[in-house]
Scaffold this motif. Sequence first.
Motif, mmCIF file in Angstrom:
data_model
loop_
_atom_site.group_PDB
_atom_site.id
_atom_site.type_symbol
_atom_site.label_atom_id
_atom_site.label_comp_id
_atom_site.label_asym_id
_atom_site.label_seq_id
_atom_site.Cartn_x
_atom_site.Cartn_y
_atom_site.Cartn_z
ATOM 1 N N VAL A 67 5.147 0.710 19.851
ATOM 2 C CA VAL A 67 6.337 1.278 20.165
ATOM 3 C C VAL A 67 6.965 1.756 18.953
ATOM 4 C CG1 VAL A 67 6.706 -1.032 21.294
ATOM 5 C CG2 VAL A 67 8.688 0.327 20.703
ATOM 6 N N THR A 68 6.993 1.080 17.905
ATOM 7 C CA THR A 68 7.589 1.171 16.731
ATOM 8 C C THR A 68 6.858 2.438 15.807
ATOM 9 O OG1 THR A 68 6.451 -0.164 15.362
ATOM 10 C CG2 THR A 68 8.415 -0.975 16.350
ATOM 11 N N LYS A 69 5.655 2.775 16.168
ATOM 12 C CA LYS A 69 4.813 3.665 15.342
ATOM 13 C C LYS A 69 4.547 3.283 14.137
ATOM 14 C CE LYS A 69 5.758 7.014 18.727
ATOM 15 N NZ LYS A 69 4.474 6.231 19.356
ATOM 16 N N ARG A 70 4.523 1.971 13.767
ATOM 17 C CA ARG A 70 4.174 1.621 12.537
ATOM 18 C C ARG A 70 3.270 0.149 12.656
ATOM 19 N NH1 ARG A 70 6.454 0.783 8.508
ATOM 20 N NH2 ARG A 70 8.168 2.075 7.604
ATOM 21 N N SER A 71 1.813 0.237 12.163
ATOM 22 C CA SER A 71 0.953 -0.774 12.315
ATOM 23 C C SER A 71 1.272 -1.747 11.372
ATOM 24 C CB SER A 71 -0.241 -0.241 12.235
ATOM 25 O OG SER A 71 -0.531 0.375 11.104
ATOM 26 N N ASN A 72 1.958 -1.489 10.260
ATOM 27 C CA ASN A 72 2.028 -2.498 9.137
ATOM 28 C C ASN A 72 0.718 -2.585 8.278
ATOM 29 O OD1 ASN A 72 4.724 -3.505 8.174
ATOM 30 N ND2 ASN A 72 5.008 -3.218 10.507
ATOM 31 N N MET A 73 -0.213 -1.841 8.748
ATOM 32 C CA MET A 73 -1.566 -1.783 7.962
ATOM 33 C C MET A 73 -1.663 -0.573 7.093
ATOM 34 S SD MET A 73 -4.086 -3.179 10.810
ATOM 35 C CE MET A 73 -4.119 -1.609 11.770
ATOM 36 N N LEU A 74 -2.316 -0.793 5.932
ATOM 37 C CA LEU A 74 -2.761 0.112 5.018
ATOM 38 C C LEU A 74 -4.276 0.329 4.792
ATOM 39 C CD1 LEU A 74 0.433 0.786 4.177
ATOM 40 C CD2 LEU A 74 0.024 -0.918 2.418
ATOM 41 N N GLY A 75 -4.316 1.413 4.541
ATOM 42 C CA GLY A 75 -6.134 1.510 4.338
ATOM 43 C C GLY A 75 -6.303 1.727 2.745
ATOM 44 N N LEU A 76 -7.482 1.072 2.257
ATOM 45 C CA LEU A 76 -7.784 1.457 0.837
ATOM 46 C C LEU A 76 -9.346 1.808 0.830
ATOM 47 C CD1 LEU A 76 -7.914 1.416 -2.057
ATOM 48 C CD2 LEU A 76 -8.014 -1.348 -2.071
ATOM 49 N N ILE A 77 -9.635 3.024 0.372
ATOM 50 C CA ILE A 77 -10.899 3.413 0.384
ATOM 51 C C ILE A 77 -11.437 3.460 -1.204
ATOM 52 C CG2 ILE A 77 -12.712 5.255 1.023
ATOM 53 C CD1 ILE A 77 -11.054 6.128 3.231
ATOM 54 N N VAL A 78 -12.551 2.476 -1.405
ATOM 55 C CA VAL A 78 -12.803 2.515 -2.561
ATOM 56 C C VAL A 78 -14.611 3.074 -2.661
ATOM 57 C CG1 VAL A 78 -11.447 0.277 -3.485
ATOM 58 C CG2 VAL A 78 -13.790 0.049 -2.707
ATOM 59 N N PRO A 79 -14.678 3.560 -3.675
ATOM 60 C CA PRO A 79 -16.288 4.345 -3.899
ATOM 61 C C PRO A 79 -17.197 3.318 -3.875
ATOM 62 C CG PRO A 79 -15.130 4.639 -5.938
ATOM 63 C CD PRO A 79 -14.059 3.967 -5.072
ATOM 64 N N ASN A 80 -16.868 2.067 -4.580
ATOM 65 C CA ASN A 80 -18.030 1.397 -4.607
ATOM 66 C C ASN A 80 -17.551 -0.309 -5.277
ATOM 67 O OD1 ASN A 80 -20.429 -0.179 -5.301
ATOM 68 N ND2 ASN A 80 -20.994 1.301 -6.951
ATOM 69 N N ILE A 81 -17.558 -1.053 -4.065
ATOM 70 C CA ILE A 81 -17.010 -2.417 -4.203
ATOM 71 C C ILE A 81 -17.886 -3.208 -5.453
ATOM 72 C CG2 ILE A 81 -18.067 -3.452 -2.301
ATOM 73 C CD1 ILE A 81 -14.632 -4.283 -3.230
ATOM 74 N N SER A 82 -19.173 -2.894 -5.444
ATOM 75 C CA SER A 82 -19.685 -3.614 -6.062
ATOM 76 C C SER A 82 -19.784 -3.361 -7.898
ATOM 77 C CB SER A 82 -21.569 -3.385 -5.920
ATOM 78 O OG SER A 82 -21.681 -3.683 -4.589
ATOM 79 N N ASN A 83 -19.227 -2.337 -7.902
ATOM 80 C CA ASN A 83 -18.838 -2.091 -9.168
ATOM 81 C C ASN A 83 -17.636 -2.769 -9.668
ATOM 82 O OD1 ASN A 83 -17.438 -0.903 -11.701
ATOM 83 N ND2 ASN A 83 -18.128 1.268 -11.272
ATOM 84 N N PRO A 84 -17.791 -3.856 -10.757
ATOM 85 C CA PRO A 84 -16.782 -4.787 -10.953
ATOM 86 C C PRO A 84 -15.529 -4.299 -11.293
ATOM 87 C CG PRO A 84 -18.711 -5.258 -12.310
ATOM 88 C CD PRO A 84 -18.823 -3.597 -11.616
#
Lengths: 336, 336
Positions: free
Chosen positions: B58-75
């Motif tokens: 109903v609020t049109k707000r999920s309170n979620m954000l997305g983060l896309i990283v290219p490679n989580i294994s790169n420290p």
Amino acid sequence: MGKLTIKDIAREAGVSITTVSRVLNKKEEGMSQETREKVLRVMEELNYQPNKLARGLVTKRSNMLGLIVPNISNPFFPELCRGAEDEANKRQYSLIICNSDDQTQKEENYLRLLKEQQVDGILLSSKDRLSKTSKNQLQSGKIPYVLFDRGEEGNNYSGVFLDNEKGGYLAGKHLTDLGHTKIACMTGPQDIRNSQQRLLGFQQALMENSVNLLGSFILDGDFQMDTAYRVAKDFLQNNNVTAIFACNDLMACGIYRAAHEIGIQIPEQLSIIGFDDIPLVTALIPKLTTIRQGTYEMGRKAIELLINKIENNSSEEVVFEPTLIVRESTEQIRRD
Amino acid sequence: MGKLTIKDIAREAGVSITTVSRVLNKKEEGMSQETREKVLRVMEELNYQPNKLARGLVTKRSNMLGLIVPNISNPFFPELCRGAEDEANKRQYSLIICNSDDQTQKEENYLRLLKEQQVDGILLSSKDRLSKTSKNQLQSGKIPYVLFDRGEEGNNYSGVFLDNEKGGYLAGKHLTDLGHTKIACMTGPQDIRNSQQRLLGFQQALMENSVNLLGSFILDGDFQMDTAYRVAKDFLQNNNVTAIFACNDLMACGIYRAAHEIGIQIPEQLSIIGFDDIPLVTALIPKLTTIRQGTYEMGRKAIELLINKIENNSSEEVVFEPTLIVRESTEQIRRD
DNA sequence: ATGAAAGCGCTAACAC
DNA sequence: GTGTTAGCGCTTTCAT
């Protein structure tokens, strides 16, 4: 051109929303090719993307999974995350990754958050025991969960573990096979079972080969590099050993530095074996011999178990076997 | 004792669901203390947890954000994740972390997935340029996003960047300050702007100090350790330099190994400076001198920008300044 | 100060 | 084969 809904598609395609819903869910048993294709075409043209929240509300399935890791900065965990993520995606789930920073408080917060977010299940990994609140949170909500790398008393839960004792044993055997007899072991935090078990297996192997592990050669570490460095430096200056088993790779790094500063050559004067096989150990000179956990695979498996739990309510405990990876940091004892 | 809903609370507290909703949303202006407390008490007792999906619908707000990283294994990226996560949580958002594995395909999939999941915004980090599809996805849905560490032509977008040129400059200046004149530079992939800019700044610094960087001393790397090792080994065997600038720390690790195998002492015979300051570099012997990006802080800032964008539709571009971290791998040139 | 009712976008009986 | 309708759990006018 706000967000398109199923209604827009229905109107545009000249069908009812039910029909649209049906093709969305691939429940197209009794449905004319024609209609289906028309709907599909309209969706395509308008670039329609269904609202998963709405779907979740009615199906009671969000298709989201939570993963709580104790410390994403420890190179061990990104591998776990990747495995978990790949498997989740393959099965059409998204993963919310949370980092508890080894704080019980944060873990509990995340547990609550994930539940509010209506995740379908949780993969929980942490060094410590489950806190009471965490356990309550998990059980009261009847939310499916699987434990990673840490046990729990009780009946039907799923979990993925490593045979840490076996790992310790492999390390011990490798060292004794190379002829070492003056051996030390640096453990993780006292209260972590993982660490205890690694030590146990290690001792077992030495015993079988009639090598005695002096009590004073068991060094208290905490799985951190810095502490390991300090402890090792102190120890190596005052004791004479030819090999050390570090209960994780990070500590092995610290020991490298200590040895280097004292002027002890690895592996000529000191063999070192680690545990985990985190990616960075191949950057060490010499490359670290270690006990590998198949972290990526374990992550995949854990999610598999979780989804099984969600979809079939089946529980299973799986134990992974560690393997010895011989690199350059251990060698046959030299009898000078 | 299935999931409790707002209805259960209302019934139990003897009020309407509207009232419950009001206390849930802290819109309690005109409301008797009494009622409020009663509701709160019931919620507490029953351990009620609101369903965010329903709310989001109903609020049109999920309170979620997305983060896309290219490679989580790169420290490098776990640090970013932590910063982003901490800031998101502080602001009452959850983070869905996705790993694109440097594959455009995966990046596009995730973009779609995140939108379907109704995230309120996306933080996108990747080595490459935005693909056309990605850009479309981002813009057509009018979903707020911020770019991490990569630019884009166009008007009102938010982004967080490092001044890579400045970083390269610092590295160059440090080396020339130490008296080096025979210097090499190992770059990242050709098409990555980050890498180009680091090289640019580096060249600038050398030029200002009248040091010439031979074209043949610019080595093609790809930000990976293994390639760096191979390239460096070949190069060092056939050329005589006293210092190398590696455009990231991972490559510096590879160079360490190459130098070691050839028998070149660091830093006595060869100074090495890296870029990033990933955590593992303190495990190297000697510890790596490098250019630090404040990755954690950058992650925080990026999420801050994202939330500003979401809540106030404000755009901002912020550039971080790199800093030189002098450790043990560089030293004054020795004139033998 | 509080409640009734509509509706968010979707699924799932049930009808035709 | 396809459509009608009743919700899912919540927020939000609009009444009272």
